[in-house]
Design a protein around this motif. Sequence first.
Motif, PDB file in Angstrom:
ATOM      1  N   ASP A 157       7.133  -9.405  34.668  1.00  0.00           N
ATOM      2  CA  ASP A 157       7.695 -10.457  33.904  1.00  0.00           C
ATOM      3  C   ASP A 157       8.613  -9.636  33.093  1.00  0.00           C
ATOM      4  O   ASP A 157       9.353  -9.946  32.005  1.00  0.00           O
ATOM      5  N   GLY A 158       7.789  -7.977  32.873  1.00  0.00           N
ATOM      6  CA  GLY A 158       9.188  -7.550  32.012  1.00  0.00           C
ATOM      7  C   GLY A 158       8.149  -8.078  30.139  1.00  0.00           C
ATOM      8  O   GLY A 158       8.165  -7.215  29.687  1.00  0.00           O
ATOM      9  N   ARG A 159       6.937  -8.502  29.973  1.00  0.00           N
ATOM     10  CA  ARG A 159       5.871  -8.428  28.460  1.00  0.00           C
ATOM     11  C   ARG A 159       5.399  -7.288  28.356  1.00  0.00           C
ATOM     12  O   ARG A 159       4.607  -6.900  29.119  1.00  0.00           O
ATOM     13  N   PRO A 160       5.274  -6.757  27.199  1.00  0.00           N
ATOM     14  CA  PRO A 160       4.401  -6.026  27.224  1.00  0.00           C
ATOM     15  C   PRO A 160       3.287  -6.851  27.133  1.00  0.00           C
ATOM     16  O   PRO A 160       2.599  -7.195  26.657  1.00  0.00           O
ATOM     17  N   LEU A 161       2.155  -5.390  27.409  1.00  0.00           N
ATOM     18  CA  LEU A 161       0.602  -5.480  27.461  1.00  0.00           C
ATOM     19  C   LEU A 161      -0.124  -4.404  27.074  1.00  0.00           C
ATOM     20  O   LEU A 161      -1.038  -4.810  26.896  1.00  0.00           O
ATOM     21  N   ALA A 162       0.257  -3.281  26.337  1.00  0.00           N
ATOM     22  CA  ALA A 162      -0.447  -2.542  26.068  1.00  0.00           C
ATOM     23  C   ALA A 162       0.711  -1.582  24.652  1.00  0.00           C
ATOM     24  O   ALA A 162       1.971  -1.445  25.071  1.00  0.00           O
ATOM     25  N   GLY A 163       0.025  -1.445  23.801  1.00  0.00           N
ATOM     26  CA  GLY A 163       0.668  -0.530  23.040  1.00  0.00           C
ATOM     27  C   GLY A 163       1.700  -0.682  21.937  1.00  0.00           C
ATOM     28  O   GLY A 163       1.559  -2.145  21.699  1.00  0.00           O
ATOM     29  N   PRO A 164       2.587   0.039  21.312  1.00  0.00           N
ATOM     30  CA  PRO A 164       3.385  -0.726  20.257  1.00  0.00           C
ATOM     31  C   PRO A 164       4.422  -1.691  20.471  1.00  0.00           C
ATOM     32  O   PRO A 164       5.127  -1.929  19.576  1.00  0.00           O
ATOM     33  N   PRO A 165       4.628  -1.249  22.086  1.00  0.00           N
ATOM     34  CA  PRO A 165       6.161  -2.357  22.270  1.00  0.00           C
ATOM     35  C   PRO A 165       5.665  -3.457  21.340  1.00  0.00           C
ATOM     36  O   PRO A 165       4.661  -4.348  22.250  1.00  0.00           O
ATOM     37  N   ALA A 166       6.485  -4.609  21.316  1.00  0.00           N
ATOM     38  CA  ALA A 166       6.249  -5.479  20.641  1.00  0.00           C
ATOM     39  C   ALA A 166       6.950  -7.147  22.076  1.00  0.00           C
ATOM     40  O   ALA A 166       7.002  -7.806  21.547  1.00  0.00           O
ATOM     41  N   ARG A 167       8.776  -6.007  22.251  1.00  0.00           N
ATOM     42  CA  ARG A 167       9.518  -6.987  23.112  1.00  0.00           C
ATOM     43  C   ARG A 167       9.758  -6.916  24.181  1.00  0.00           C
ATOM     44  O   ARG A 167       8.954  -5.164  24.708  1.00  0.00           O
ATOM     45  N   ARG A 168       9.833  -7.203  25.045  1.00  0.00           N
ATOM     46  CA  ARG A 168       9.731  -7.432  26.833  1.00  0.00           C
ATOM     47  C   ARG A 168      10.747  -6.392  27.588  1.00  0.00           C
ATOM     48  O   ARG A 168      12.185  -6.446  26.552  1.00  0.00           O
ATOM     49  N   LEU A 169      11.011  -5.738  28.386  1.00  0.00           N
ATOM     50  CA  LEU A 169      11.996  -5.523  28.598  1.00  0.00           C
ATOM     51  C   LEU A 169      12.841  -6.242  29.258  1.00  0.00           C
ATOM     52  O   LEU A 169      12.538  -7.183  30.384  1.00  0.00           O
ATOM     53  N   PRO A 170      14.070  -6.101  28.923  1.00  0.00           N
ATOM     54  CA  PRO A 170      15.311  -6.917  29.501  1.00  0.00           C
ATOM     55  C   PRO A 170      15.143  -6.794  31.349  1.00  0.00           C
ATOM     56  O   PRO A 170      15.231  -5.206  31.698  1.00  0.00           O
ATOM     57  N   ARG A 171      14.974  -7.924  31.714  1.00  0.00           N
ATOM     58  CA  ARG A 171      14.866  -7.918  33.309  1.00  0.00           C
ATOM     59  C   ARG A 171      16.942  -7.974  33.768  1.00  0.00           C
ATOM     60  O   ARG A 171      17.478  -8.409  33.228  1.00  0.00           O
ATOM     61  N   ILE A 172      16.416  -6.832  34.836  1.00  0.00           N
ATOM     62  CA  ILE A 172      17.466  -7.207  35.423  1.00  0.00           C
ATOM     63  C   ILE A 172      17.604  -8.648  36.649  1.00  0.00           C
ATOM     64  O   ILE A 172      16.975  -8.484  37.406  1.00  0.00           O
ATOM     65  N   VAL A 173      19.101  -8.992  37.007  1.00  0.00           N
ATOM     66  CA  VAL A 173      18.508 -10.038  37.283  1.00  0.00           C
ATOM     67  C   VAL A 173      19.161  -9.846  39.373  1.00  0.00           C
ATOM     68  O   VAL A 173      19.825  -9.201  39.319  1.00  0.00           O
ATOM     69  N   ILE A 174      18.063  -9.451  40.099  1.00  0.00           N
ATOM     70  CA  ILE A 174      18.224  -8.689  41.268  1.00  0.00           C
ATOM     71  C   ILE A 174      18.449 -10.042  42.400  1.00  0.00           C
ATOM     72  O   ILE A 174      17.489 -10.659  42.842  1.00  0.00           O
ATOM     73  N   GLU A 175      19.345  -9.698  43.735  1.00  0.00           N
ATOM     74  CA  GLU A 175      19.742 -10.721  44.757  1.00  0.00           C
ATOM     75  C   GLU A 175      19.057  -9.791  45.589  1.00  0.00           C
ATOM     76  O   GLU A 175      19.884  -9.463  45.929  1.00  0.00           O
TER      77      GLU A 175
END
Length: 164
Positions: free
Chosen positions: A133-151
Amino acid sequence: MPDAAEQPRWRRDFPIRWDEDNYMTRRELAKFLTLGSGLLVGVNALIAFIGLTRESPAAPVLRIARIVDVAPGGSLLFAYPTADDPCILVRDASGRVDAFSQVCTHLSCAVVHQPGEQSLACPCHKGSFSSVDGRPLAGPPARRLPRIVIEQRGADLVATGIEV
Ligand code: FES
């Protein structure tokens, strides 16, 4: 001030009263500040109006790859929505496909897939994101990665949009 007879002729012909030239009344200063502030408020309001009313262009529909090009547990790099936007597509062992911007939300290094860990690692400051889901798990990032919608369309994987 020297006598008129001692002054050069050009000064007698074009007398300049410096003391009067540099004099500004309080009223003139207040008027200048009020008009200047009003102008700044007007320009900022115009910029805000343009920003709020401008439509962002629709995300393109772009064929990324064929599903068989990405092995289960593997990943694929691509660019979306422009050639200057690096992204990463991850296919887990069960066949599920997820894609994200490859640009770390901390300081924009490129994240890389960690096969078998369901994560995307950022080598710059040891950041880590979920590859589900792109959410940060560890380290300094606080925001999730933008998701690319794939079909999946037939045998193709197609990018259709971005979820920020
Ligand atoms: S740039 Fe990715 S963790 Fe700092």
